[in-house]
Structure formats: C-alpha cells, structure tokens
Design a protein around this motif. Structure first.
Motif, PDB file in Angstrom:
ATOM      1  N   ASP A 132       0.833  -1.209   0.000  1.00 33.56           N
ATOM      2  CA  ASP A 132       0.000   0.000   0.000  1.00 33.56           C
ATOM      3  C   ASP A 132       0.865   1.255   0.000  1.00 33.56           C
ATOM      4  N   ARG A 133       1.982   1.206   0.698  1.00 35.70           N
ATOM      5  CA  ARG A 133       2.916   2.346   0.694  1.00 35.70           C
ATOM      6  C   ARG A 133       3.470   2.565  -0.708  1.00 35.70           C
ATOM      7  N   ARG A 134       3.847   1.481  -1.376  1.00 35.82           N
ATOM      8  CA  ARG A 134       4.367   1.608  -2.736  1.00 35.82           C
ATOM      9  C   ARG A 134       3.303   2.177  -3.671  1.00 35.82           C
ATOM     10  N   ALA A 135       2.054   1.829  -3.449  1.00 37.34           N
ATOM     11  CA  ALA A 135       0.964   2.326  -4.286  1.00 37.34           C
ATOM     12  C   ALA A 135       0.594   3.766  -3.961  1.00 37.34           C
ATOM     13  N   GLY A 136       1.117   4.291  -2.848  1.00 38.94           N
ATOM     14  CA  GLY A 136       0.800   5.661  -2.463  1.00 38.94           C
ATOM     15  C   GLY A 136      -0.486   5.797  -1.690  1.00 38.94           C
ATOM     16  N   ARG A 137      -1.017   4.663  -1.189  1.00 38.51           N
ATOM     17  CA  ARG A 137      -2.301   4.712  -0.497  1.00 38.51           C
ATOM     18  C   ARG A 137      -2.190   5.097   0.971  1.00 38.51           C
ATOM     19  N   THR A 138      -0.966   5.257   1.483  1.00 41.85           N
ATOM     20  CA  THR A 138      -0.807   5.592   2.900  1.00 41.85           C
ATOM     21  C   THR A 138      -0.418   7.053   3.118  1.00 41.85           C
ATOM     22  N   GLY A 139      -0.297   7.810   2.040  1.00 38.89           N
ATOM     23  CA  GLY A 139       0.063   9.220   2.159  1.00 38.89           C
ATOM     24  C   GLY A 139      -0.870  10.090   1.339  1.00 38.89           C
ATOM     25  N   ASP A 140      -0.557  11.385   1.257  1.00 39.22           N
ATOM     26  CA  ASP A 140      -1.426  12.301   0.534  1.00 39.22           C
ATOM     27  C   ASP A 140      -0.734  12.941  -0.666  1.00 39.22           C
ATOM     28  N   LEU A 141       0.433  12.392  -1.073  1.00 38.23           N
ATOM     29  CA  LEU A 141       1.128  12.941  -2.225  1.00 38.23           C
ATOM     30  C   LEU A 141       0.598  12.321  -3.512  1.00 38.23           C
ATOM     31  N   ILE A 142       0.725  13.046  -4.606  1.00 35.10           N
ATOM     32  CA  ILE A 142       0.178  12.634  -5.894  1.00 35.10           C
ATOM     33  C   ILE A 142       0.916  11.409  -6.427  1.00 35.10           C
ATOM     34  N   VAL A 143       0.148  10.399  -6.835  1.00 38.06           N
ATOM     35  CA  VAL A 143       0.699   9.232  -7.524  1.00 38.06           C
ATOM     36  C   VAL A 143      -0.127   9.000  -8.782  1.00 38.06           C
ATOM     37  N   SER A 144       0.328   8.073  -9.622  1.00 41.34           N
ATOM     38  CA  SER A 144      -0.360   7.833 -10.885  1.00 41.34           C
ATOM     39  C   SER A 144      -1.732   7.206 -10.666  1.00 41.34           C
ATOM     40  N   GLU A 145      -2.588   7.347 -11.675  1.00 39.27           N
ATOM     41  CA  GLU A 145      -3.921   6.763 -11.607  1.00 39.27           C
ATOM     42  C   GLU A 145      -3.851   5.245 -11.498  1.00 39.27           C
ATOM     43  N   ARG A 146      -2.915   4.650 -12.239  1.00 40.56           N
ATOM     44  CA  ARG A 146      -2.803   3.189 -12.165  1.00 40.56           C
ATOM     45  C   ARG A 146      -2.428   2.741 -10.761  1.00 40.56           C
ATOM     46  N   ALA A 147      -1.522   3.457 -10.128  1.00 45.27           N
ATOM     47  CA  ALA A 147      -1.116   3.104  -8.767  1.00 45.27           C
ATOM     48  C   ALA A 147      -2.310   3.126  -7.820  1.00 45.27           C
ATOM     49  N   GLN A 148      -3.209   4.071  -8.033  1.00 48.26           N
ATOM     50  CA  GLN A 148      -4.391   4.185  -7.188  1.00 48.26           C
ATOM     51  C   GLN A 148      -5.365   3.035  -7.423  1.00 48.26           C
ATOM     52  N   ASN A 149      -5.414   2.544  -8.676  1.00 47.27           N
ATOM     53  CA  ASN A 149      -6.432   1.560  -9.047  1.00 47.27           C
ATOM     54  C   ASN A 149      -6.005   0.106  -8.879  1.00 47.27           C
ATOM     55  N   GLU A 150      -4.689  -0.174  -8.982  1.00 53.15           N
ATOM     56  CA  GLU A 150      -4.236  -1.553  -8.848  1.00 53.15           C
ATOM     57  C   GLU A 150      -4.469  -2.066  -7.426  1.00 53.15           C
ATOM     58  N   LYS A 151      -4.970  -3.302  -7.313  1.00 56.08           N
ATOM     59  CA  LYS A 151      -5.229  -3.876  -5.991  1.00 56.08           C
ATOM     60  C   LYS A 151      -3.928  -4.216  -5.268  1.00 56.08           C
ATOM     61  N   ASP A 152      -2.945  -4.700  -6.009  1.00 52.47           N
ATOM     62  CA  ASP A 152      -1.655  -5.081  -5.424  1.00 52.47           C
ATOM     63  C   ASP A 152      -1.826  -6.024  -4.241  1.00 52.47           C
ATOM     64  N   GLU A 153      -2.503  -7.132  -4.496  1.00 49.86           N
ATOM     65  CA  GLU A 153      -2.673  -8.170  -3.475  1.00 49.86           C
ATOM     66  C   GLU A 153      -1.824  -9.368  -3.858  1.00 49.86           C
ATOM     67  N   VAL A 154      -0.965  -9.819  -2.944  1.00 49.16           N
ATOM     68  CA  VAL A 154      -0.046 -10.908  -3.243  1.00 49.16           C
ATOM     69  C   VAL A 154      -0.747 -12.257  -3.090  1.00 49.16           C
ATOM     70  N   GLU A 155      -0.467 -13.167  -4.036  1.00 48.54           N
ATOM     71  CA  GLU A 155      -0.961 -14.540  -3.984  1.00 48.54           C
ATOM     72  C   GLU A 155       0.253 -15.461  -3.868  1.00 48.54           C
ATOM     73  N   PHE A 156       0.369 -16.165  -2.763  1.00 50.44           N
ATOM     74  CA  PHE A 156       1.494 -17.076  -2.569  1.00 50.44           C
ATOM     75  C   PHE A 156       1.176 -18.422  -3.211  1.00 50.44           C
TER      76      PHE A 156
END
Length: 295
Positions: free
Chosen positions: A44-68
């Motif tokens: 979530d930090r890599r996606a920018g979801r834990t802060g308020d700085l501007i990130v790309s639209e894709r970063a906001q939309n990707e779920k980024d859930e790991v499947e082991f």
C-alpha cells in the motif's frame, strides 16, 4: 540477470502489462511466521495509499494483493522456495498503441530492441517500475527476518526537486502535475542494529553491496552513504545513505497516459526492500533465526 543475492536469492519475473508480476525467494529458513498485514502495508505504501502525495492513476487503481503459490503452510515458511504473484488488474495496453513503433526519449525502448530483437511496448514491459511491486513483497519478508535480530531498515522521502521541506512537497507536486511535467527526488534510508564487521575491505565492501542493490531500482541515478561504514565494513553505528531518482521521462504533456509526477514518492518501500534483501543476504549466516532453523 533477473536474480539478486547469493545465499538469499530473489528472482523477479513479469511485465508491466502481462497477467502478473511476481517473484521467487529462496533460502528463507523454515518455521518462520510471516506477517501478511505487514506485507500488504508495504504494498500500500508503494501504491501511495498511505500518504497524501500525488501518484499515478494506475497506482491508485491496482489492488496489489499478493498470492502465494508455494513455500508456505498457514503463513509459516517451509524452507522451500517462496513463490508468489501480484496480478495486473488495471493495465490499459491500448494507451500504448501509438507508441508501438516509437522509441521514447529517456526510456529503455531502443536498447531493449537492440539487445533482444523485440520489446514489449506496453508500458515498458520489464523496464517499467511496475516490476518493483515484486521486490516489495520479498523485501518485506526480508525486513521481518532481520527484525528477529533487531536489525531495522527504514526510509523516507527527503527531497523533491530542490525542495527539502516536507510541508511543501504536496503543493510542489500539484504545480508540476498541472504543467504536465515530472520531477525528481531523493530518498534517505537508515539501517539500525547492524553489528560491526559486516562487509569486506576490498572487493565486497558493504557500501558496494548496497549500491548494487539500490542502483538496480528503475529510475535511480545515484547512491551516496553518509555514516556507519568505514573501509567497507560496518562499525556498529547506524548506517545512513541517500539515493536520487530522476524525473520521469514519460510525461502527461508529451505522451498522455497515466504516469507518476515523481517516482521518488513511491520508491521509499522499494529502497527499503532492496536494502533489506542486500543486508539479509550478506548477514544471513550470522542471524539467530537462520542458526536455529533446520535449513
């Protein structure tokens, strides 16, 4: 080369607009309970979801859930290779059709085609920073392993352009975004608790290992260390280093699409990940968790 490390080996695979990106982490000891919430927090930090700085639209939309896929039983390591994927759920390959026969300035488009005779023009393929999401998963596990021996790795964004006041980062990025441009930045990373004696005096200096890891990150242009290493060997004090990321070559003004105004914003957990993997690899034989494992 898609594998990093000697004792702890991380192999990374996948393209920006493929089905998924993923990794294989080999050499992790058995019977270690992985904190899945910590991994998701780093994603979530890599996606920018834990802060308020501007990130790309894709970063906001990707779920980024790991499947082991292997190496775990109820979240506990088996000692076998840990394989995983992160699916690409918001790739829009049509955004790149106009670039199919175009070499973008500042990108790896031309050199990839010169080397391989073919390239994935959809978002840059392997050259895309999308690839770093796999590093964050492996690095989060590495950070957890190091924490068992009270070794901590932490990073922060300390500069955007020439601005060093965090209170001014957000309005600066907003101005850059409105202009359709991009801007570079600097990430600081600190390693705490690393004992003295890590690293070799000549060809395997600790700072050389760290630089190799950090300079492999997409868009990173420089590495400099401030303290904690003398003669290539850790002195037991806190290690501090900085790495500078370039301004994104693909801008909204020039190419349109969904691009980061400042890649350094989302690079912090990636820097932490590669730092942790480097330290874990060089220090693994000395860590208590490895000595107590059956591996």
């Amino acid at each position: 080369m898609n594998t990093f490390g000697q004792k702890i080996r991380f192999t990374d695979f996948g393209e920006s607009h493929g089905v998924a990106v993923g990794g294989v982490l080999d050499g992790v000891p058995s019977r270690f309970k992985i904190d899945m919430a910590a991994i998701q927090h780093d994603l979530d930090r890599r996606a920018g979801r834990t802060g308020d700085l501007i990130v790309s639209e894709r970063a906001q939309n990707e779920k980024d859930e790991v499947e082991f896929l292997s190496g775990l039983l109820d979240g506990v390591t088996l000692g076998s290779p840990i394989a995983y994927i992160i699916r690409n759920t918001d790739a829009r390959s049509e955004d790149y059709e106009a670039l199919k026969n175009v070499y973008r300035d500042g990108h790896a488009d031309k050199v990839y085609e010169l080397k391989y005779g073919i390239r994935d023009y959809r978002g840059g393929g392997r050259a895309s920073a999308r690839e770093t999401v796999a590093r964050v998963v492996a690095g989060s596990i590495a950070k957890q392993l190091l924490a068992q021996d009270n070794i901590r790795v932490g990073g922060q964004l300390v500069q955007i352009g020439e601005e060093t006041d965090p209170a001014k980062f957000k309005p600066l990025l907003e101005r850059v975004q409105q202009a359709g441009e991009s801007i570079g930045g600097v990430v600081e990373c600190r390693i705490k608790g690393l004992p003295a004696g890590v690293g070799e005096p000549i060809f395997d200096k600790l700072q050389a290992r760290l630089a190799y890891a950090i300079m492999s990150i997409n868009g990173c242009r420089s590495f400099s260390y401030d303290s904690g290493i003398v003669g290539g060997i850790s002195d037991g004090e806190e290690i501090v280093f900085h790495c500078r990321f370039k301004a994104t070559a693909t801008t909204a003004k020039q190419y349109g699409g969904r691009h980061d105004v400042c890649i350094a914003v989302r690079a912090v957990p990636v820097v932490e990940a590669m730092t942790a993997l480097a330290v874990l690899d060089i220090q693994s034989s000395n860590l208590q968790i490895f000595q107590s494992s059956n591996c």
